[in-house]
Design a protein around this motif. Structure first.
Motif, PDB file in Angstrom:
ATOM      1  N   UNK A 326       0.813  -1.220   0.000  1.00 45.40           N
ATOM      2  CA  UNK A 326       0.000   0.000   0.000  1.00 45.40           C
ATOM      3  C   UNK A 326       0.842   1.262   0.000  1.00 45.40           C
ATOM      4  N   UNK A 327       2.149   1.159   0.337  1.00 42.99           N
ATOM      5  CA  UNK A 327       3.032   2.331   0.326  1.00 42.99           C
ATOM      6  C   UNK A 327       3.485   2.689  -1.081  1.00 42.99           C
ATOM      7  N   UNK A 328       3.233   1.837  -2.050  1.00 47.26           N
ATOM      8  CA  UNK A 328       3.574   2.161  -3.425  1.00 47.26           C
ATOM      9  C   UNK A 328       4.744   1.388  -3.991  1.00 47.26           C
ATOM     10  N   UNK A 329       5.553   0.719  -3.201  1.00 48.36           N
ATOM     11  CA  UNK A 329       6.690  -0.027  -3.737  1.00 48.36           C
ATOM     12  C   UNK A 329       6.269  -1.429  -4.172  1.00 48.36           C
ATOM     13  N   UNK A 330       7.030  -2.043  -5.035  1.00 53.36           N
ATOM     14  CA  UNK A 330       6.763  -3.378  -5.590  1.00 53.36           C
ATOM     15  C   UNK A 330       8.004  -4.230  -5.376  1.00 53.36           C
ATOM     16  N   UNK A 331       7.819  -5.445  -4.854  1.00 51.67           N
ATOM     17  CA  UNK A 331       8.931  -6.367  -4.609  1.00 51.67           C
ATOM     18  C   UNK A 331       8.748  -7.607  -5.477  1.00 51.67           C
ATOM     19  N   UNK A 332       9.784  -7.910  -6.283  1.00 52.60           N
ATOM     20  CA  UNK A 332       9.768  -9.097  -7.142  1.00 52.60           C
ATOM     21  C   UNK A 332      10.440 -10.249  -6.377  1.00 52.60           C
ATOM     22  N   UNK A 333       9.626 -11.256  -6.041  1.00 51.81           N
ATOM     23  CA  UNK A 333      10.133 -12.363  -5.221  1.00 51.81           C
ATOM     24  C   UNK A 333      10.678 -13.523  -6.039  1.00 51.81           C
ATOM     25  N   UNK A 334      10.326 -13.631  -7.283  1.00 46.14           N
ATOM     26  CA  UNK A 334      10.712 -14.799  -8.060  1.00 46.14           C
ATOM     27  C   UNK A 334       9.707 -15.929  -7.878  1.00 46.14           C
ATOM     28  N   UNK A 335      10.189 -17.162  -8.024  1.00 45.98           N
ATOM     29  CA  UNK A 335       9.299 -18.319  -7.916  1.00 45.98           C
ATOM     30  C   UNK A 335       9.887 -19.399  -7.042  1.00 45.98           C
ATOM     31  N   UNK A 338      13.671 -20.895  -7.776  1.00 42.62           N
ATOM     32  CA  UNK A 338      14.907 -20.124  -7.634  1.00 42.62           C
ATOM     33  C   UNK A 338      15.845 -20.799  -6.640  1.00 42.62           C
ATOM     34  N   UNK A 339      17.138 -20.570  -6.854  1.00 40.51           N
ATOM     35  CA  UNK A 339      18.143 -21.200  -5.981  1.00 40.51           C
ATOM     36  C   UNK A 339      18.094 -20.623  -4.579  1.00 40.51           C
ATOM     37  N   UNK A 340      17.940 -19.334  -4.475  1.00 34.66           N
ATOM     38  CA  UNK A 340      17.905 -18.687  -3.168  1.00 34.66           C
ATOM     39  C   UNK A 340      16.584 -19.013  -2.462  1.00 34.66           C
ATOM     40  N   UNK A 346      12.973 -13.082   1.903  1.00 44.56           N
ATOM     41  CA  UNK A 346      12.113 -12.284   2.768  1.00 44.56           C
ATOM     42  C   UNK A 346      12.929 -11.543   3.819  1.00 44.56           C
ATOM     43  N   UNK A 347      14.025 -12.133   4.310  1.00 43.65           N
ATOM     44  CA  UNK A 347      14.882 -11.428   5.271  1.00 43.65           C
ATOM     45  C   UNK A 347      15.595 -10.250   4.590  1.00 43.65           C
ATOM     46  N   UNK A 348      15.990 -10.458   3.343  1.00 43.56           N
ATOM     47  CA  UNK A 348      16.599  -9.345   2.605  1.00 43.56           C
ATOM     48  C   UNK A 348      15.590  -8.222   2.393  1.00 43.56           C
ATOM     49  N   UNK A 349      14.336  -8.575   2.116  1.00 42.45           N
ATOM     50  CA  UNK A 349      13.289  -7.556   1.975  1.00 42.45           C
ATOM     51  C   UNK A 349      13.123  -6.784   3.284  1.00 42.45           C
ATOM     52  N   UNK A 350      13.167  -7.484   4.402  1.00 40.16           N
ATOM     53  CA  UNK A 350      13.030  -6.832   5.700  1.00 40.16           C
ATOM     54  C   UNK A 350      14.171  -5.836   5.924  1.00 40.16           C
ATOM     55  N   UNK A 351      15.401  -6.223   5.612  1.00 42.56           N
ATOM     56  CA  UNK A 351      16.553  -5.347   5.825  1.00 42.56           C
ATOM     57  C   UNK A 351      16.483  -4.098   4.945  1.00 42.56           C
ATOM     58  N   UNK A 352      16.027  -4.270   3.702  1.00 42.97           N
ATOM     59  CA  UNK A 352      15.935  -3.103   2.811  1.00 42.97           C
ATOM     60  C   UNK A 352      14.859  -2.151   3.301  1.00 42.97           C
ATOM     61  N   UNK A 353      13.766  -2.641   3.778  1.00 42.71           N
ATOM     62  CA  UNK A 353      12.697  -1.773   4.285  1.00 42.71           C
ATOM     63  C   UNK A 353      13.157  -1.016   5.518  1.00 42.71           C
ATOM     64  N   UNK A 354      13.899  -1.690   6.400  1.00 44.03           N
ATOM     65  CA  UNK A 354      14.417  -1.023   7.590  1.00 44.03           C
ATOM     66  C   UNK A 354      15.399   0.085   7.193  1.00 44.03           C
ATOM     67  N   UNK A 370      17.773 -12.360  -7.621  1.00 39.44           N
ATOM     68  CA  UNK A 370      19.136 -12.686  -8.037  1.00 39.44           C
ATOM     69  C   UNK A 370      20.050 -12.934  -6.842  1.00 39.44           C
ATOM     70  N   UNK A 371      19.531 -13.593  -5.828  1.00 38.50           N
ATOM     71  CA  UNK A 371      20.367 -13.970  -4.707  1.00 38.50           C
ATOM     72  C   UNK A 371      20.830 -12.772  -3.904  1.00 38.50           C
ATOM     73  N   UNK A 372      22.182 -12.690  -3.671  1.00 35.41           N
ATOM     74  CA  UNK A 372      22.745 -11.599  -2.870  1.00 35.41           C
ATOM     75  C   UNK A 372      22.784 -10.284  -3.638  1.00 35.41           C
TER      76      UNK A 372
END
Length: 380
Positions: A326-335, A338-340, A346-354, A370-372
């Motif tokens: 709802x804040x307007x950003x879009x996160x592409x998670x893959x399927x 994926x190897x990762x 999801x932890x990487x998404x949390x760190x970027x939001x923080x 794309x992993x890391x």
């Protein structure tokens, strides 16, 4: 015995004297036969013994005639005999009873013959009755109304839609003997809402169906409508026919219509995609605190120059789950392929939001495929 011998000697002497008389008289005298009657008849000793033996034999024959040969009995011998006969032992009281007359005596052989004939007639009569009654019973069971299915009872579910589907299979009116319960169980188990099914006859005119219902975990929305789906990827029913549809999270399938046109009750989605979406709806609110997001399923097309020649680029289609906040950003998670692992993404998404909150950044896109090498963009 001495007197007997003396009498014999006297008779011998008498006849010798009679023979000597003509010689003494000097002339031939005619012989005369003298017959004397003894006062007491004395038999020789051999005659008496013979008479006694004959009397004993006569008494033995009489006992034999009065005691017929009968089959040996367990009560008389204390041993079960397979064959053989023994002489019946008559009690003293039975010996005193008068024997029945010739008219009352029935030959044993004739009674056995009559019993054998009676058994033969009974067997013949039973066979005739079997030939008549068995076909009549079969015709009554197959053609009569007594064994026609009048009611189909469905157990194991309260879903009215599923109960109606089973009861509308056209089972009423069929003969209960002719129903193939195994084939009918497979037919019911093929229904989208049914996981397992078993059918039993409930005599005389009912059919009992035991079902195990599939449980929906998601709603899958396409351009044609929304459908409930279980963990295996089976499309169960429309959202309007799903009782707990309001409690389910929704995945929006944003792929092209020609791809989603085949999605309908009875078809399957990928079980891995369904499990991936369920995990996203479970973990994102816990890690980010965002619960009112939208989850989309998209297909992205990329142009690749890794073909046989650089002059012939190839197009690659890649499906991905996308979180729209709802804040307007879009996160592409893959399927799910994926190897990762999804937990790392999801932890990487949390760190970027923080980090964006701490720096006051306004995120536009976050690419976690794309992993890391996480890529994010900012709004203008």
């Amino acid at each position: 015995m001495t007197e007997h011998r003396g009498e014999i000697r006297e008779q011998i002497a008498f006849w010798e004297a009679r023979r000597a008389e003509p010689a003494r008289g000097g002339g031939e005298q005619p012989r005369q036969r003298v017959v004397t009657t003894p006062q007491k008849i004395v038999h020789p000793a051999g005659w008496t013994a013979m008479a006694e033996r004959r009397a004993q034999q006569r008494r033995q024959r009489q006992r034999q005639e009065g005691s017929p040969l009968v089959a040996r009995a367990l009560a008389q011998t204390a041993v079960r005999a397979s064959s053989g006969q023994m002489r019946a032992v008559r009690s003293p009281a039975a010996r005193l009873r008068p024997s029945p007359g010739p008219a009352a005596q029935i030959p044993r052989r004739s009674s056995r013959l009559q019993a054998r004939q009676h058994r033969r007639w009974r067997r013949l009569l039973a066979a005739l009755l079997g030939f008549v009654l068995v076909p009549a019973g079969l015709l009554f069971a197959l053609l009569g109304p007594a064994f026609r299915i009048q009611q189909v009872t469905v157990l194991g579910t309260q879903n009215r839609t599923l109960i109606a589907q089973i009861q509308q299979l056209g089972l009423q009116g069929q003969n209960l003997f002719l129903v193939d319960t195994a084939a009918l169980s497979k037919r019911i188990a093929a229904l989208p809402l049914v996981a397992t099914a078993s059918v039993e006859r409930d005599w005389p005119d009912r059919l009992q169906v035991m079902v195990s219902e599939r449980q929906p975990v998601l709603l899958w929305k396409t351009a044609r409508g929304s459908y409930s789906v279980d963990r295996s990827g089976m499309i169960l029913a429309t959202a309007s026919s799903t009782p707990q549809a309001s409690q389910l999270q929704t995945v929006i399938d944003a792929r092209a219509q020609q791809v989603t046109a085949g999605i309908r009750p009875g078809t399957r989605l990928g079980a891995a995609e369904v499990a991936f979406a369920v995990e996203v709806f479970k973990e994102v609110p816990v890690l980010t605190g965002i619960s009112n997001f939208t989850l989309r399923y998209e297909s992205k097309i990329y142009v690749s120059n890794a073909g046989p020649s650089a002059q012939q680029p190839q197009t690659v289609s890649h499906t991905t789950f996308v979180i729209v906040s709802p804040a307007g950003w879009v996160a592409y998670l893959g399927g799910p392929d994926d190897v990762n692992p999804l937990a790392n993404r999801l932890r990487e998404l949390q760190q970027i939001l923080v980090m964006a909150q701490q720096k006051g950044l306004h995120l536009a896109t976050i690419d976690l495929r794309f992993g890391l090498n996480v890529v994010y963009t900012l709004q203008p």
